[in-house]
Design a protein around this motif. Structure first.
Motif, PDB file in Angstrom:
ATOM      1  N   GLY A   8       0.787  -1.221   0.000  1.00  0.00           N
ATOM      2  CA  GLY A   8       0.000   0.000   0.000  1.00  0.00           C
ATOM      3  C   GLY A   8       0.819   1.272   0.000  1.00  0.00           C
ATOM      4  N   VAL A   9       2.124   1.184  -0.245  1.00  0.00           N
ATOM      5  CA  VAL A   9       2.944   2.392  -0.347  1.00  0.00           C
ATOM      6  C   VAL A   9       2.804   2.923  -1.768  1.00  0.00           C
ATOM      7  CG1 VAL A   9       5.241   3.368  -0.110  1.00  0.00           C
ATOM      8  CG2 VAL A   9       4.585   1.432   1.301  1.00  0.00           C
ATOM      9  N   ASP A  10       2.232   4.098  -1.885  1.00  0.00           N
ATOM     10  CA  ASP A  10       1.988   4.649  -3.220  1.00  0.00           C
ATOM     11  C   ASP A  10       3.251   5.383  -3.678  1.00  0.00           C
ATOM     12  OD1 ASP A  10       1.067   5.709  -5.511  1.00  0.00           O
ATOM     13  OD2 ASP A  10      -0.404   7.046  -4.608  1.00  0.00           O
ATOM     14  N   TYR A  11       4.226   4.624  -4.114  1.00  0.00           N
ATOM     15  CA  TYR A  11       5.496   5.252  -4.514  1.00  0.00           C
ATOM     16  C   TYR A  11       6.001   4.581  -5.771  1.00  0.00           C
ATOM     17  CZ  TYR A  11      10.341   6.836  -4.338  1.00  0.00           C
ATOM     18  OH  TYR A  11      11.544   7.387  -4.642  1.00  0.00           O
ATOM     19  N   ASP A  12       6.059   5.341  -6.818  1.00  0.00           N
ATOM     20  CA  ASP A  12       6.632   4.876  -8.072  1.00  0.00           C
ATOM     21  C   ASP A  12       7.449   6.045  -8.601  1.00  0.00           C
ATOM     22  OD1 ASP A  12       7.075   4.425 -10.854  1.00  0.00           O
ATOM     23  OD2 ASP A  12       5.524   2.884 -10.804  1.00  0.00           O
ATOM     24  N   VAL A  13       8.742   5.822  -8.830  1.00  0.00           N
ATOM     25  CA  VAL A  13       9.613   6.920  -9.235  1.00  0.00           C
ATOM     26  C   VAL A  13       9.099   7.556 -10.521  1.00  0.00           C
ATOM     27  CG1 VAL A  13      11.981   7.548  -9.797  1.00  0.00           C
ATOM     28  CG2 VAL A  13      11.556   5.754  -8.145  1.00  0.00           C
ATOM     29  N   ARG A  14       8.496   6.753 -11.378  1.00  0.00           N
ATOM     30  CA  ARG A  14       8.008   7.293 -12.650  1.00  0.00           C
ATOM     31  C   ARG A  14       6.904   8.313 -12.445  1.00  0.00           C
ATOM     32  NH1 ARG A  14       6.331   1.902 -15.496  1.00  0.00           N
ATOM     33  NH2 ARG A  14       5.760   1.471 -13.352  1.00  0.00           N
ATOM     34  N   LYS A  15       6.177   8.215 -11.317  1.00  0.00           N
ATOM     35  CA  LYS A  15       5.100   9.174 -11.029  1.00  0.00           C
ATOM     36  C   LYS A  15       5.553  10.240 -10.043  1.00  0.00           C
ATOM     37  CE  LYS A  15       1.162   7.687 -12.990  1.00  0.00           C
ATOM     38  NZ  LYS A  15       0.536   8.445 -14.076  1.00  0.00           N
ATOM     39  N   ASP A  16       6.305   9.825  -8.990  1.00  0.00           N
ATOM     40  CA  ASP A  16       6.648  10.768  -7.926  1.00  0.00           C
ATOM     41  C   ASP A  16       7.808  11.677  -8.304  1.00  0.00           C
ATOM     42  OD1 ASP A  16       5.298   9.860  -5.012  1.00  0.00           O
ATOM     43  OD2 ASP A  16       5.261   8.384  -6.611  1.00  0.00           O
ATOM     44  N   TYR A  17       8.770  11.137  -9.032  1.00  0.00           N
ATOM     45  CA  TYR A  17       9.887  11.963  -9.505  1.00  0.00           C
ATOM     46  C   TYR A  17      10.020  11.737 -11.001  1.00  0.00           C
ATOM     47  CZ  TYR A  17      10.917  12.930  -4.724  1.00  0.00           C
ATOM     48  OH  TYR A  17      10.811  13.366  -3.438  1.00  0.00           O
ATOM     49  N   PRO A  18       9.067  12.218 -11.783  1.00  0.00           N
ATOM     50  CA  PRO A  18       9.029  11.848 -13.206  1.00  0.00           C
ATOM     51  C   PRO A  18      10.316  12.233 -13.928  1.00  0.00           C
ATOM     52  CG  PRO A  18       7.358  13.489 -12.693  1.00  0.00           C
ATOM     53  CD  PRO A  18       7.996  13.116 -11.416  1.00  0.00           C
ATOM     54  N   TYR A  19      10.848  11.292 -14.661  1.00  0.00           N
ATOM     55  CA  TYR A  19      12.054  11.537 -15.432  1.00  0.00           C
ATOM     56  C   TYR A  19      11.769  11.194 -16.876  1.00  0.00           C
ATOM     57  CZ  TYR A  19      12.488   6.480 -14.702  1.00  0.00           C
ATOM     58  OH  TYR A  19      12.254   5.132 -14.657  1.00  0.00           O
ATOM     59  N   SER A  20      12.717  11.512 -17.739  1.00  0.00           N
ATOM     60  CA  SER A  20      12.586  11.204 -19.158  1.00  0.00           C
ATOM     61  C   SER A  20      11.229  11.714 -19.681  1.00  0.00           C
ATOM     62  CB  SER A  20      12.751   9.692 -19.353  1.00  0.00           C
ATOM     63  OG  SER A  20      13.099   9.409 -20.666  1.00  0.00           O
ATOM     64  N   VAL A  21      10.522  10.928 -20.467  1.00  0.00           N
ATOM     65  CA  VAL A  21       9.262  11.416 -21.039  1.00  0.00           C
ATOM     66  C   VAL A  21       8.056  10.746 -20.380  1.00  0.00           C
ATOM     67  CG1 VAL A  21      10.157  12.156 -23.271  1.00  0.00           C
ATOM     68  CG2 VAL A  21       9.553   9.780 -22.938  1.00  0.00           C
ATOM     69  N   TYR A  22       8.232  10.201 -19.172  1.00  0.00           N
ATOM     70  CA  TYR A  22       7.101   9.561 -18.506  1.00  0.00           C
ATOM     71  C   TYR A  22       5.923  10.500 -18.263  1.00  0.00           C
ATOM     72  CZ  TYR A  22       9.408   5.111 -17.920  1.00  0.00           C
ATOM     73  OH  TYR A  22       9.995   3.915 -18.167  1.00  0.00           O
ATOM     74  N   PRO A  23       6.163  11.823 -18.000  1.00  0.00           N
ATOM     75  CA  PRO A  23       4.989  12.684 -17.807  1.00  0.00           C
ATOM     76  C   PRO A  23       4.072  12.733 -19.029  1.00  0.00           C
ATOM     77  CG  PRO A  23       6.972  13.788 -17.067  1.00  0.00           C
ATOM     78  CD  PRO A  23       7.413  12.537 -17.735  1.00  0.00           C
ATOM     79  N   GLU A  24       4.593  12.442 -20.209  1.00  0.00           N
ATOM     80  CA  GLU A  24       3.770  12.521 -21.418  1.00  0.00           C
ATOM     81  C   GLU A  24       3.009  11.231 -21.673  1.00  0.00           C
ATOM     82  OE1 GLU A  24       6.457  13.646 -24.545  1.00  0.00           O
ATOM     83  OE2 GLU A  24       7.423  15.105 -23.232  1.00  0.00           O
ATOM     84  N   LEU A  25       3.232  10.235 -20.852  1.00  0.00           N
ATOM     85  CA  LEU A  25       2.596   8.947 -21.094  1.00  0.00           C
ATOM     86  C   LEU A  25       1.605   8.656 -19.975  1.00  0.00           C
ATOM     87  CD1 LEU A  25       5.947   7.258 -21.940  1.00  0.00           C
ATOM     88  CD2 LEU A  25       4.142   7.656 -23.577  1.00  0.00           C
ATOM     89  N   GLU A  26       0.522   8.020 -20.351  1.00  0.00           N
ATOM     90  CA  GLU A  26      -0.544   7.778 -19.383  1.00  0.00           C
ATOM     91  C   GLU A  26      -0.454   6.341 -18.884  1.00  0.00           C
ATOM     92  OE1 GLU A  26      -5.206   7.705 -19.762  1.00  0.00           O
ATOM     93  OE2 GLU A  26      -4.325   9.508 -20.664  1.00  0.00           O
ATOM     94  N   PHE A  27      -0.355   6.181 -17.580  1.00  0.00           N
ATOM     95  CA  PHE A  27      -0.358   4.827 -17.012  1.00  0.00           C
ATOM     96  C   PHE A  27      -0.768   4.908 -15.550  1.00  0.00           C
ATOM     97  CE2 PHE A  27       3.594   5.020 -14.483  1.00  0.00           C
ATOM     98  CZ  PHE A  27       4.177   6.142 -15.026  1.00  0.00           C
TER      99      PHE A  27
END
Lengths: 415, 168
Positions: free
Chosen positions: A249-268
């Motif tokens: 239940g730890v809501d922590y994913d580096v791709r969401k919490d510290y977005p790097y590269s082009v992850y902010p442009e992708l929906e997941f």
């Protein structure tokens, strides 16, 4: 029967001792060695179990059998020469290690914003393909260790399709060394995206097949549900990340919490579970495979044309045509290979979401072409340190699913 | 929380004992070994800092200055990272353990102790993790030659604690 042999095997003197009338087990604790050469000990790790009957009362987890001195070797290699070492950390998803290391060096060089967008998209695509291979291996191997051999074969079949795709990109099936500081080493081959999309469609089918086999399989659920549970607080204070922490239940994913590269442009979506047991870890991993497929389908549509490595003579090798035809480019190439990329003095920590969790590189640079210090924060190392607490009071047989779902990768843990 | 606000908070709390600075967007607090434990406790317990997530702990050989220690923690409530640094002497240097504050520090301290030769006072189980007990020396120090090889000869008479071993 040879009573001497019986004494050796069972610790009992007489045949009478083995009669059915005896109901009491020996009362004293017994020490059992599990590993380092045990089929369920991923890579190599040794666990010394102290058992009361079948129940584990104490355990000593001993990693280190796969220690290859990553940090020491890195101090003597140029920044580009470290990529092959990072391949061998988590050898199930080497692309993510490559990207993580490249990002740390780029942060020190101050060129994070200058990476061409096509290179960023290629990095995300190969990372997500690697994440799928990582989860397929983890789930498939764990299912096999619990007796579900079919699921293992289905997943390994799918993993091989993805390895073939990565081989077409990088030239190597397993140790890709594909990413470079400032971009990637080669562009995607012609027609590769079409093959990827076709493979993803096939993988969708494999996942349905395996979910039908496993999700409501009575044996699988009995072996996984309620086994090796961890609380949210324990996960946080230990530093657990990735699917293990998300299963608690730890809501922590580096791709969401510290977005790097082009992850902010992708929906997941980031899947979160509640109980933190092995079954939830399994469910989170399968859902992450589906989310990675979703990311890939968007990324191959959005990927732009353009350069694949930053146009900066400090960082990128000159084009081969120039190297062979001009003296300046020849010298640059030579200096680049022999002296390495000059990284300004400083220290930084950059981290990415690896297959197992937060994978970070802490680099101290001293202005030369080689790092002064290169530390790898490996998620497997952190996760393995919880194993002792997780297996306590479980049966010996439960060590197998707990270990399978921790997904300890020897190379990454021991470094 | 903004890294600048955090820095001001730490300066207000400790006045001259800590030197916070911001390196690559990361708040780095440099303390003396004597303050290591005190600042770590504050990072853990203070409501504005609340660094409950343990990231990593590692050593850096700083040659003449000693052995540097880097502790990296994160707050799941406020979403900020803090890096704590100190330098301990090469011979007999050590700091109090923080493994009771963050369970994750347990193995990281064992690893740092055997590879760098730093003592973590009060650690519950400070024995070799990656290296065999017979290993002599601290391999991640700069003065340990990379090419050096050691035959592994099993001995039963060795103290398990890497800090109690004889110098190479």
């Amino acid at each position: 029967m040879d009573s001497q042999l019986k004494q050796l095997v069972l610790g009992r003197k007489d045949v009478q001792d083995l009669s059915d009338t005896e109901t009491e087990l020996p009362p004293d604790l017994m020490t059992v060695n599990m590993g380092p050469s045990h089929p369920a000990m991923h890579g190599t790790v040794r666990i010394v179990l102290t058992v009361d009957g079948e129940r584990i009362v104490k355990s000593d987890v001993q990693p280190g059998y796969l220690h290859r001195c990553f940090e020491k070797e890195s101090e003597y290699a140029t920044y580009t020469q470290i990529f092959p070492y990072t391949d061998r950390l988590n050898y199930v998803s080497p692309m993510i290690n490559n990207v993580g290391f490249a990002m740390a060096v780029e942060k020190l060089l101050g060129i994070t914003k200058d990476i061409p967008r096509r290179a960023e998209y290629i990095r995300v695509i190969v990372s997500e393909v690697s994440r799928i291979t990582d989860h397929l291996t983890c789930v498939g191997a764990s299912a096999m260790e619990l007796g579900a051999f079919t699921a293992f074969l289905y997943f390994l079949k799918a993993r091989e399709w993805l390895y073939e795709l990565l081989e077409k990109v990088s030239g190597a099936r397993l140790t890709h060394s594909y990413v470079r500081i400032g971009g990637v080493s080669k562009d995607l081959p012609d027609g590769w995206i079409g093959e990827l999309l076709y493979t993803l469609g096939e993988i969708d089918k494999v996942i349905v097949e395996v979910e039908v086999l496993l999700n409501n399989n009575k044996i699988f659920r009995h072996r996984m549900a309620g086994i090796g549970a961890m609380t949210r607080e324990d996960a946080i204070r230990t530093g657990c990340t990735g699917p293990i922490a998300r299963a608690c239940g730890v809501d922590y994913d580096v791709r969401k919490d510290y977005p790097y590269s082009v992850y902010p442009e992708l929906e997941f979506d980031v899947p979160i579970a509640t109980t933190g047991d092995c079954y939830d870890r399994y469910l989170v991993r399968v859902e992450e495979i589906k989310q990675s497929i979703r990311i890939l389908r968007q990324a191959v549509v959005q990927i732009p044309d353009g350069e694949i490595i930053v146009d900066d003579p400090r960082v990128a090798l000159p084009p081969k045509a120039d190297v062979y035809n001009t003296i300046e480019a020849m010298i640059r190439h030579f200096k680049h290979i022999v002296d390495g990329i000059k990284v300004p003095p400083g220290e930084c920590y950059a981290f990415v979401e690896g297959g197992n969790g937060e994978l970070g590189f802490f680099i101290v640079a001293d202005g030369t072409g080689r790092p002064y210090k290169c530390y790898c924060r490996s998620p497997s190392f952190v996760h393995l340190s919880t194993a002792q607490a997780l297996i306590r009071d479980h049966f010996i047989a439960d060590v197998v699913p707990i270990f399978g779902m921790i997904n300890m990768i020897g190379g990454e843990c021991d470094k | 929380v903004d890294a600048n606000a955090l820095r001001d908070h730490l300066v207000a709390e400790f006045r001259d004992t800590v030197q916070p600075e911001i390196v690559h967007d990361l708040l780095t607090v440099t303390v003396t070994p004597a303050d290591w434990r005190r600042v770590a406790e504050l990072l853990r317990a203070d409501g504005d800092l609340a660094c409950d997530f343990f990231d990593y702990l590692c050593g850096v050989d700083e040659e003449a200055a000693g052995i540097g220690l880097v502790l990296h923690v994160y707050s799941t409530r406020h979403h900020h990272h803090v890096q704590l640094r100190t330098v301990v002497p090469r011979e007999g240097g050590g700091v109090p353990t923080v493994s009771d504050l963050w369970f994750g520090a347990n193995w990281h301290e064992r690893e740092t102790a055997e590879l760098f030769g730093v003592d973590f006072q009060g650690h519950p189980h400070l024995i070799n993790l990656l290296l065999p007990d017979e290993f002599v020396g601290y391999p991640l120090r700069k003065d340990y030659p990379k090419e050096k090889r050691q035959p592994l000869v099993r001995r039963d008479d060795l103290p398990m604690n890497p800090m109690k071993k004889e110098a190479p």
